[in-house]
Design an enzyme around this catalytic site. Structure first.
Site, mmCIF file in Angstrom:
data_model
loop_
_atom_site.group_PDB
_atom_site.id
_atom_site.type_symbol
_atom_site.label_atom_id
_atom_site.label_comp_id
_atom_site.label_asym_id
_atom_site.label_seq_id
_atom_site.Cartn_x
_atom_site.Cartn_y
_atom_site.Cartn_z
ATOM 1 C CD GLU A 286 37.225 72.107 60.911
ATOM 2 O OE1 GLU A 286 36.934 73.195 60.351
ATOM 3 O OE2 GLU A 286 36.690 71.725 61.945
ATOM 4 C CB CYS A 320 33.468 74.028 62.029
ATOM 5 S SG CYS A 320 33.700 72.253 62.035
#
Length: 515
Positions: A286, A320
């Site tokens: 990720e 994020c």
């Protein structure tokens, strides 16, 4: 055996009892600052001369802890022992493995404010953000425990007369978990217990800025009954220890959360088959995002402004999933921008030792310099509407910053800043807004604020992100409710906290028996 999953509730700090309890937890943590934490390899404590010094980003003179630092020799010892332990751990009843997670979750729940206080000190998280981080760690343990029980007998396949066919899941092997600093408890815990509960052994290499929370968590797993060697705690440098573990022929699975550049490099290294390696490594990565809040002309503009601010400035934009871009229909652009600027200028910034601090510091000196550099770029590319200033004299504090009138191709509209900066761009219509939202290499989260159902339907198909939110902010996915993971260069869309996640840590095996 297990009650149905329900996510851990967030703490209401407006209640005096909760506020006092959290203040007491902060005092307890402050009394433990500066302690030393050894490596944990096959259950043994190993101290090294080389240390990682964890510091409070709100007060860089304050040492949170002194953590032993692994080298390649110790990494080798850890991976060899993890491979040996795997041979027995993989055969442990999945329900027994799941029980360890439930017990660990119960321990953390009893110590919830304590763990959140560590996050305030080590990661610079405001109370609300720290509490959510700890709640998510509990959620991962509770959810994955139940998912493992649901998967333990595999999936149903067809059998013909005279045969019995079974389709089961079996553990993969030694897992290297490289966890981030921004969700120092939640993501670290989730990416550690997922391989663990599926029968793999784990080498946990936490972020060097937040290693103390990780050490505390491994102690919890031990208290919950985790056998020696199942999870090994091996903090160290990425270039020395991280690369060594990724390259090792005994490594079967790598799970990483962090920057795009590091993730891509890790993905490339893992693809190479090393001498003595008889399998292909699996990689779960990720890698971040450049996420957009789209505001339609048919929108609740107060909701739009609130959604932009929460998305951009929660935990100083160090997510994020943070909404670092606002793409607004030209008919309502000025009004939305004005509302966002007003809210932004009222936000409090400081050391998060009390509940009324909205935004704490950024994580360290490197982050501070990078973000301030992007603010300088933004001053040339757009119009500064709010913020734009920083102060690193005591901690790493940056004012929440709003830039207006950005070209969609501008650097601060394209590059991940990972700080409290949001850039506004104007769209001539909804189709144009979606085109702008899709024009980055990332595809993690996005939000659409609109009361036009046809536009929401279009966004459902055309807004290319892994997590899409309508009429709310684009951060704050809850385990089991909004499985999390992105498209394009945001990663492998592993959907952490979802029903497909644990399967990524196992191999499917077909068994056919003839009668």
């Amino acid at each position: 055996m297990f009650t149905p999953y329900k996510h851990e509730p967030f703490t209401d700090f407006k209640v005096d009892e909760n506020r006092v309890a959290f203040e007491e937890a902060l005092k307890q943590v402050e009394s433990e600052l500066g302690k030393e934490y050894p490596l944990i390899i096959n259950g043994e404590r190993v101290s090294t001369e080389d240390k990682i010094i964890s510091r409070n980003p709100s007060n860089k003179e304050e040492i949170i802890g002194v953590v032993s630092k692994a080298d390649q020799q110790l990494a080798e010892k850890a991976i060899v022992s993890a491979d040996e332990v795997f041979q027995s751990w993989r055969k442990v009843d999945p329900e027994e493995r799941a029980k360890i997670l439930v017990r660990a979750a119960a321990i953390v729940r009893r110590r919830k404010h304590e763990f959140s206080a560590w996050l305030v000190k080590e990661a610079g998280k405001p109370w609300k953000e720290a509490d959510a981080d700890t709640a998510e760690a509990i959620d991962f343990m509770e959810y994955y425990a139940r998912q493992m029980v649901a998967l333990k007998d595999g999936k149903v396949v067809n059998s013909r007369e005279g045969e019995l066919n079974r389709y089961i899941y079996t553990p993969t092997g030694v897992t290297v978990t490289i966890s981030p600093w921004n969700f120092a408890f939640a993501i670290m815990a989730g990416t550690t217990v997922a391989p663990m509960v599926t029968g793999n052994t784990v080498l946990l290499k936490p972020a060097s800025t937040t290693p103390v929370v990780s050490a505390k968590f491994v102690e919890v797993l031990e208290q919950a009954g985790m056998p020696k060697g199942v999870v090994n705690y091996v903090p160290g440098s990425g270039s020395e220890v991280g690369d060594y573990l990724v390259d090792h022929p005994k490594t079967s699975l790598i799970t990483f959360t962090g920057s795009r550049d590091v993730g891509v490099r890790l993905y490339e290294r893992a693809a190479k088959v090393q001498e003595g390696q008889n399998h292909l490594k699996r990689v779960i990565v990720e890698m971040g995002g450049k996420d957009t809040v789209v505001v339609d002309k048919e929108a609740d503009l107060d909701l739009a402004a609130e959604s932009i601010v929460v998305s951009a400035f929660g935990f100083s934009g160090q997510k994020c999933s943070a909404g670092s871009r606002a793409v607004v229909h030209e008919d309502v652009y000025d009004e939305v921008l004005e509302k966002v600027a007003k809210i932004t200028k009222e936000l409090s910034v400081g050391e998060p030792v009390s509940r009324d601090v909205y935004m704490g510091p950024v994580i360290d000196d490197a982050a501070y310099k990078k973000i301030m550099g992007y603010i300088d770029i933004g001053k040339n590319e757009g119009r500064l509407v709010a913020g734009g200033e920083g102060d690193d004299s005591k901690g790493y504090f940056i004012q929440p910053t709003v830039f207006a009138d950005l070209d969609p191709e501008a650097r601060i509209m394209q590059e991940e800043i990972f700080g409290p900066v949001v850039a506004f761009s104007k769209a001539k219509d909804f189709d144009h807004a979606i085109d702008i939202a899709n024009n980055t290499e990332y595809g993690l989260t996005g939000a659409v604020i609109s009361q036009n159902s046809a536009h929401l339907e279009k966004a459902k198909h055309d807004f290319h992100v892994g997590n899409l939110y309508f009429n709310r902010n684009c951060t704050g996915a809850i385990v089991g409710y909004q499985p999390f993971g992105g498209f394009k260069m945001s990663g492998t869309d592993s959907k952490a906290g979802g029903p497909d996640y644990l399967i990524l840590h196992m191999q499917a095996k077909t068994i056919s028996e003839m009668f």
